[in-house]
Write an enzyme that holds these catalytic residues in place. Structure first.
Site, short mmCIF file in Angstrom:
data_model
loop_
_atom_site.label_atom_id
_atom_site.label_comp_id
_atom_site.label_asym_id
_atom_site.label_seq_id
_atom_site.Cartn_x
_atom_site.Cartn_y
_atom_site.Cartn_z
N GLY B 72 0.65 -0.99 0.02
CA GLY B 72 0.09 0.06 -0.07
C GLY B 72 0.73 1.28 0.01
CB THR B 73 4.04 2.30 1.74
OG1 THR B 73 3.43 1.86 3.00
CG2 THR B 73 4.95 3.45 1.93
CG ASN B 157 -5.13 3.88 8.57
OD1 ASN B 157 -5.47 4.88 8.26
ND2 ASN B 157 -4.13 3.67 9.51
CD GLN B 185 -7.45 -0.42 6.89
OE1 GLN B 185 -8.39 -1.28 7.28
NE2 GLN B 185 -5.99 -0.38 7.28
CB ALA B 206 -1.95 -8.68 -0.71
CG HIS B 207 -0.69 -6.63 4.79
ND1 HIS B 207 -0.99 -6.00 6.06
CD2 HIS B 207 -0.11 -5.54 4.22
CE1 HIS B 207 -0.47 -4.80 5.97
NE2 HIS B 207 0.08 -4.46 4.97
CB THR B 243 12.50 -9.70 -10.90
OG1 THR B 243 13.48 -9.49 -11.86
CG2 THR B 243 11.96 -11.04 -11.03
CB CYS B 331 5.07 6.07 22.99
SG CYS B 331 5.04 5.18 24.33
C1 LIG Z 1 -4.88 3.25 4.77
C2 LIG Z 1 -3.55 2.63 4.60
N1 LIG Z 1 -2.92 3.11 3.74
C3 LIG Z 1 -1.88 2.69 3.53
C4 LIG Z 1 -1.23 1.67 3.95
C5 LIG Z 1 0.13 1.36 3.80
O1 LIG Z 1 0.32 -0.28 3.47
P1 LIG Z 1 1.54 -0.87 3.81
O2 LIG Z 1 2.15 -0.61 5.12
O3 LIG Z 1 1.21 -2.34 3.92
O4 LIG Z 1 2.62 -0.47 2.59
C6 LIG Z 1 -1.97 1.04 5.33
C7 LIG Z 1 -1.57 0.08 5.97
O5 LIG Z 1 -0.86 0.05 6.92
C8 LIG Z 1 -3.22 1.54 5.38
O6 LIG Z 1 -4.19 1.19 6.33
C1 LIG Z 2 22.85 -6.70 -12.08
C2 LIG Z 2 21.44 -7.00 -11.58
N1 LIG Z 2 20.94 -5.66 -11.03
C3 LIG Z 2 19.61 -5.44 -10.72
C4 LIG Z 2 18.72 -6.49 -10.95
C5 LIG Z 2 17.37 -6.04 -10.78
O1 LIG Z 2 16.70 -6.98 -9.92
P1 LIG Z 2 15.22 -7.27 -10.00
O2 LIG Z 2 14.62 -7.26 -11.39
O3 LIG Z 2 15.11 -8.38 -9.15
O4 LIG Z 2 14.60 -6.11 -9.29
C6 LIG Z 2 19.15 -7.84 -11.86
C7 LIG Z 2 18.35 -9.04 -11.85
O5 LIG Z 2 17.56 -8.83 -12.94
C8 LIG Z 2 20.47 -7.89 -12.04
O6 LIG Z 2 20.95 -8.84 -12.49
#
Ligand SMILES: Cc1ncc(COP(=O)(O)O)c(C=O)c1O
Ligand SMILES: Cc1ncc(COP(=O)(O)O)c(C=O)c1O
Lengths: 141, 396, 396, 141
Positions: B72-73, B157, B185, B206-207, B243, B331
């Site tokens: 989400g972030t 949230n 949410q 997803a989570h 990837t 906190c």
């Molecule tokens: C409203 C809302 N936005 C964004 C997020 C960010 O998701 P994440 O922390 O999984 O990246 C959350 C969850 O924490 C959320 O509740």
């Molecule tokens: C040298 C190198 N740098 C960066 C990446 C990027 O990784 P990813 O595609 O998993 O984000 C790869 C793999 O594809 C790589 O071989």
């Protein structure tokens, strides 16, 4: 197989780790010396500006010794546990000894505090010192 | 671990066993990189495509409008940074470039602040009423000539308030401004259809609906101008490279499909349990302050403040008795301030400190709720009784 | 699927069964959010902490220096964007702000280009020799008063050439410039110790050493100034926010631990198999051109060009016979150009079109290699024989 | 249990999907009419500027009909298959009919091509048309 690899991996140990020590939990769930001393010889407060938490400690002194210390804390677990354990540490000590108690004494009496919670121990210490200063001032008055 | 009652489904949900199994199968059996054209790669690609269809179907979108992210972030960051980057905000035109509300998640709030500091983006923050609702007229008033994006969340949230995103979206359309909503949410929990909702970008996670952590999606309506935030190999049609998290994406797709199937039944069941909490707390802790809107709120969210208590103390005390709940003023996470949401709805700082959020889920039972309702009052009372002169000023 | 011989371990590796099992266990049994302070959250936090220790230990780093990301692409982006953002490049000082090489992965190359276009960052690109090696003196010459970051990869993903990052790092240190290396192809495969290597930032990627896709890490040496790219809830000490991909991070940690245990034995075994390919191809296809450095190369990488052939045709023909390999000029992924790496080492475009990369792995056997060596020559011959007047100019 | 859910899910179908159709694969692995017509009546080439691929087609004509067409292609699977199938399509047609063959005819004769591969069919068509134009020019000369 899963069990064996679980036993072998560090995570198995790490997973047990608690946020608060047993002593801190005990002082939080069964705080000692909550409230105020009746007709106290000294009263002091301190706040933690970072979060707005506040502790007030009142003390009774006899012959230069702390015979009773009581606290009220609006705050988190660490703040409550720190104040609670500090009232115990102070009791029976001379005013000078009690004033010498620092956050390190509180933290070790609690068996440690989580990171970033040192300010809570400091707040308890601040409140006790303020109470002892107050007592000194009143005694001279 | 002893038997526990998990009541923090707004923070995260356990992974659905069917989703976990689908992911484990991918991890064990699908070695390929979706960018590879040989058999193993095509198989991985097909799984990603299927998940894209599942996510799209749940929202009434076209699969080409779904961009997978790491959560989400990232979805929020991509929406905001991406749209503003694509539009290169005009520094001279009048008004803000970005309009947000005062109760956005930190992923939106801090991104707005970061852009203000580092990218000369001007931000307008629209306030909320005491229930946490944004007034669409305030959004209309905030829009200026330079405004390129409005980002206002769907369900909050912390306090659960649902925003009138249909009305806000209509305002945005009228003024020709792109509209993003953080629906982390709500998607998977409430009906959400981009064919009828006037939204251009939607963040999904997803989570929050029994999928894995670390994978989400951004819906990007066809024709929406957006630049990429992360540059590289060109995956996701260049909108989000790197990837693909194949197992995670499969988890997101399956979780979305299952959540949609169960959605209406779950919403009703959870609303009933939630109402039982609201009423139970009101009856047993009369000093409790309900936070959020009385009716326009997430079906799973019950949130309160208990004056004279402090959030972390409540959480730890409940945790010790086997209940998992959260607070807007925990906190320990290094956030020592009470939450911006609670302050935005006009609560005193000290009242806001005693916030507690209880969010039910698929596995929550009536007896879980009743156990919680029995455990809560003595804990509130104990913590309150320790606190120094609650609600008065410092004696220092 | 019929029995296949997977020889594309530089693209991605299958997930180690023990890693898959550890992840499945997290998905099934660990419902908490690491930011939550109650029992479920602490358990998730402990798993993330353990993984951080595992990754740190493998590199000689302190756990606090490890930032988890969604993969190698994000690690590269975070390193480059983060350092330049923290340093706010001075537009008036002389020289480039960023120095890279001409054979970087697209995650670095395209990020440099994007910053050039959108953030007024000046980029200097240092060339390589015919084996793909950067001369550290060229790096020294490129550095100017304004230079804030050097980003030069460790092992090249296409041709396998290993860069003298120790010497480049010393140059960077002498000039007081931060040094990032993309070690996605080497960490977990070759020894890599930040206690002896003069590097400040290192990109790492789980799916290159039998971990899951969609999770990686950036090593950030203590004291390195870096800003965050993705703003939000403050996870990873604010350096990379968003709810942690707990299962993925556990997978990265376990994969890293296992890879380190097996590293030296695997490197030796794979080097032997790799040499068998190099020699076998040389003997059977005399026209083959070896790409990359003859000795300073990744132990698992054999890469060639076959004049008169085209990469995709080679891959598809081999795929049809059960072999999975790749090419720097796979035109299906929308990339119709031959790879920038092959052009950078000075190959003719038409020769570069016929590139083939074979990368062995843990499960590769001698008989896999021999089967490949038997299958390759007739395929090369068939494709070559179809091609129009190879190497001559167009008749049009 | 896993098997059942596999059968139920769309992925089970999707996983089978191939990059190239059976017909395209067949023309790639067993290309028809490779090489050059001896003493051709026309010869034409085309290149795909996007990738540097190149196809040359030579034709023999009798009484205005294509009796033989041969190709050479430097390029990808789609480029080879397109040229191969086009030489088959052209054979037996009048020059005018052969010139009317378009990329759509090539693609449907191959049972489809992957996205972004339309340019490969177009290159084959370009080469054939150039060969037929060349034949026309030579015939007039
Ligand atoms: C409203 C809302 N936005 C964004 C997020 C960010 O998701 P994440 O922390 O999984 O990246 C959350 C969850 O924490 C959320 O509740
Ligand atoms: C040298 C190198 N740098 C960066 C990446 C990027 O990784 P990813 O595609 O998993 O984000 C790869 C793999 O594809 C790589 O071989």
């Amino acid at each position: 197989m899963i069990e064996r690899s679980e036993a072998a991996r560090p995570e198995a140990r790490r997973e047990q780790q608690d946020l608060y020590s047993a002593a801190a939990v005990d002082h939080f769930t069964s705080p000692r010396n909550v409230g105020g001393v009746e007709e106290p010889d000294g009263k002091g407060s301190d706040t933690n500006p970072a979060c707005g938490d506040r502790t007030t400690i009142t003390v009774r002194l006899r012959d230069g010794r702390v015979t009773e210390a009581r606290f009220r804390t609006f705050g988190c677990v660490a703040a409550i546990a720190s104040a609670s354990v500090l009232t115990e540490l102070a009791a029976g000590r001379t005013a000078a000894e009690a004033r010498a108690l620092g956050p390190g004494d509180v933290i070790s009496a609690l068996g440690g505090l989580p990171e970033r919670k040192e300010g809570c121990a400091l707040m308890a210490v601040g409140a006790l010192r303020a109470a002892l200063v107050d007592a000194q001032v009143r005694a001279r008055a | 671990m002893e038997r526990r009652v998990y009541l923090d489904h707004a923070a995260t949900t356990p992974v659905d066993p069917e989703v976990a199994e689908a992911m484990a199968r991918v991890l064990r059996e699908v070695p390929g990189n979706p960018s590879s054209i040989y058999a193993e790669g095509r198989r991985a690609r097909a799984l990603v495509d299927t998940a894209r269809e599942e996510v799209a179907a749940a929202m009434g979108a076209d699969p080409s409008e779904i961009v997978f992210t790491s959560g989400g972030t990232e979805a929020d960051n991509l929406a905001i940074r991406g749209v503003l980057k694509a539009h290169r905000p005009d520094p001279d035109a009048s008004g803000p470039h970005l309009v947000i509300s005062s109760i956005e998640h930190h992923a939106v709030l801090d991104t707005a602040e970061d852009l203000e500091r580092h990218a000369h983006v001007r931000v307008a923050v629209v306030g909320v009423d005491g229930t946490g609702r944004v007034d669409p007229r305030d959004v209309a008033d905030a829009i200026g000539e330079a405004t390129r994006l409005i980002s206002i969340m769907h369900g909050n949230n912390e306090i659960g308030t649902i925003q009138p995103i249909d009305e806000i979206g209509r305002v945005a359309r009228e003024r020709g401004v792109t509209f993003h909503t953080d629906a982390v949410q709500t998607v998977g929990i409430l009906p959400f259809d981009v064919r009828t909702l006037p939204v251009d970008l939607v963040s999904v996670n997803a989570h929050k609906f029994y999928g894995p952590k670390g994978v989400g999606a951004l819906y990007v309506r066809k024709g929406t101008r957006i630049a990429t935030m992360q540059t590289g190999g060109g995956q996701e049609k260049g909108r989000r490279t790197g990837t693909e998290n194949v197992a995670g994406i499969v988890g997101l797709g399956s979780a979305m499909r299952i959540a949609t199937e169960r959605r209406d039944g779950e919403a009703e069941k959870q609303r009933r349990l939630r109402d039982r909490i609201l009423e139970g707390v009101r009856a047993r802790v009369p000093a409790a302050v309900l936070t959020g809107h009385p009716t326009e709120r997430l079906p799973n969210n019950a949130s309160f403040c208990f004056p004279g208590t402090q959030g972390e103390a409540l959480i730890v005390a409940l945790d010790l008795e086997g209940f998992s709940v959260s607070s807007g003023s925990a906190c320990t996470s290094g956030k020592t301030e009470p939450s911006h949401v609670l302050l935005a709805i006009g609560l005193e700082r000290e009242v806001a400190q005693g916030s507690l959020r209880v969010t039910v889920g698929r596995d929550t039972t009536e007896s879980d709720v009743d156990a919680f309702l029995a455990a809560l009052p003595p804990i509130v009372e104990r913590i309150r009784s320790v606190s120094a002169e609650p609600l008065s000023a410092s004696a220092r």
